[in-house]
Motif scaffolding. Structure first.
Motif, PDB file in Angstrom:
ATOM      1  N   LEU A 140       9.224  -4.959  -5.607  1.00 28.09           N
ATOM      2  CA  LEU A 140      10.198  -4.377  -4.986  1.00 28.09           C
ATOM      3  C   LEU A 140       9.946  -3.675  -3.752  1.00 28.09           C
ATOM      4  N   ALA A 141       8.694  -3.045  -3.701  1.00 27.06           N
ATOM      5  CA  ALA A 141       8.429  -2.348  -2.422  1.00 27.06           C
ATOM      6  C   ALA A 141       7.891  -3.466  -1.532  1.00 27.06           C
ATOM      7  N   GLU A 142       7.301  -4.533  -1.962  1.00 30.06           N
ATOM      8  CA  GLU A 142       7.047  -5.777  -1.189  1.00 30.06           C
ATOM      9  C   GLU A 142       8.572  -6.084  -0.491  1.00 30.06           C
ATOM     10  N   ALA A 143       9.334  -6.356  -1.130  1.00 33.20           N
ATOM     11  CA  ALA A 143      10.620  -6.708  -0.694  1.00 33.20           C
ATOM     12  C   ALA A 143      11.360  -5.796   0.400  1.00 33.20           C
ATOM     13  N   ALA A 144      11.062  -4.707  -0.117  1.00 30.46           N
ATOM     14  CA  ALA A 144      11.648  -3.541   0.977  1.00 30.46           C
ATOM     15  C   ALA A 144      10.695  -3.691   2.191  1.00 30.46           C
ATOM     16  N   GLY A 145       9.441  -3.892   2.190  1.00 24.85           N
ATOM     17  CA  GLY A 145       8.663  -4.028   3.282  1.00 24.85           C
ATOM     18  C   GLY A 145       8.983  -5.196   4.167  1.00 24.85           C
TER      19      GLY A 145
END
Length: 330
Positions: free
Chosen positions: A162-167
């Motif tokens: 999820l953090a990667e998608a947000a990034g």
């Protein structure tokens, strides 16, 4: 599903039985061996390894009995046939006969464990308690291992995804805005504007105002997840957990609990899909030729909208997350 501490109760029952067994063993006197007395045996047959058949007089059954027995092969040869002075040609051996209990009159086998008149209830309860404690410890740890390592590790991986998608969403938006500013630095939106500037503005117009909102939400979430993921690192696997200290493990448990709540909120609001769609919308300018044609046509239809958008972008502060570029995406 609510966790039921089954093995915790098993462990408790095992400790209770263990304590009861110790108490019974202390209070109750130890078991006494079954009474026996030594008698003479006539060795009818004997082999070199000591296997033999013996006869003896059973005073309780009032008869002479003969059964297999295990003689002492190391006793003196003078006690063995034919050297022993027995008119029948038999050898001699001594043994012990039970004088009490259901085996009264039987011989005690020298190779058997001594028999006792009564059992040892304390030892039985103690042994049962130890067995149940072992079951509780092994079962509890085996049950907890997937929950502690497997579930938490999967949770950390989901949070990292999820953090990667947000990034990605934050980086894609920052990249388009930077493209607008770089193109704007080379020229303004006059009669013949810079095609690169028009194309970059067209991408922002096509993505819509929701792209900005999604990028801002993505940046806020990514910053929050970065802190939680760093704290939850010991929960990502057995090796990390073993290398972490007590304070780090406690912080990891708190971070995992917070990650669980954040992921539940994100799933309920569909944030990962929203971030992915934002990235797709902001990638429309990758086909430069097609995007340039569409941007030029749209600019001619409403140049004022492009000028307003350019002024908004110029006044807006947009920062990309570290490492949120397009590199590494496949």
């Amino acid at each position: 599903m609510r966790h039921r501490p089954f093995f915790r109760w098993v462990l408790t029952a095992g400790f209770v039985l263990f304590a009861c067994g110790v108490g019974i063993s202390v209070v109750q006197p130890g078991p006494e061996p079954v009474a026996t007395r030594q008698i003479d045996l006539a060795v009818v047959e004997e082999k070199p390894d000591g296997a033999c058949r013996v006869r003896w007089s059973d005073p309780y059954a009032k008869r002479t009995r003969e059964e297999p027995y295990h003689c002492d092969p190391t006793r003196s040869s003078l006690l063995k046939a034919p050297n022993y002075s027995d008119s029948r040609g038999y050898g001699w051996e001594s043994g012990f006969m039970y004088t009490e209990g259901p085996d009264q009159g039987d011989l005690e086998d020298p190779e058997d464990e001594p028999r006792f008149e009564n059992g040892d209830p304390g030892g039985v309860v103690l042994g049962l308690g130890i067995l149940i404690v072992a079951v509780g410890l092994v079962g509890g740890n085996l049950r907890a291992l997937p929950r502690v390592l497997g579930v938490e590790a999967r949770l950390v991986r989901r949070a990292a995804a999820l953090a990667e998608a947000a990034g990605w969403a934050t980086g894609d938006y920052a990249r388009v805005v930077e493209a607008v500013r770089e193109a704007g630095a080379r020229g303004e939106l006059g009669a013949t504007p810079d095609p690169e500037l028009v194309r970059a503005l067209w991408v922002l117009r096509e993505a819509g105002p929701q792209a900005r909102q999604s990028a801002e939400a993505a940046r806020e979430l990514a910053d929050r997840l970065a802190v939680l993921l760093e704290q939850a690192a010991p929960a990502a696997g057995l090796r990390n957990r073993l290398q972490a200290g007590p304070a780090a493990r406690d912080a990891a448990e708190a971070a995992v609990a917070e990650l669980r709540r954040v992921l539940a909120d994100a799933e309920r609001e569909g944030l990962r899909e929203r971030f992915a769609q934002t990235s797709v919308d902001l990638l429309r300018g990758q086909d430069a030729q097609r995007a340039a044609l569409a941007a030029g046509t749209d600019f001619e239809r409403d140049p004022e909208a492009y000028r307003r958008l350019f002024e908004e972008v110029a006044a807006r502060e947009v920062k990309a997350l570290p490492g949120s570029g397009r590199r590494g995406r496949g």
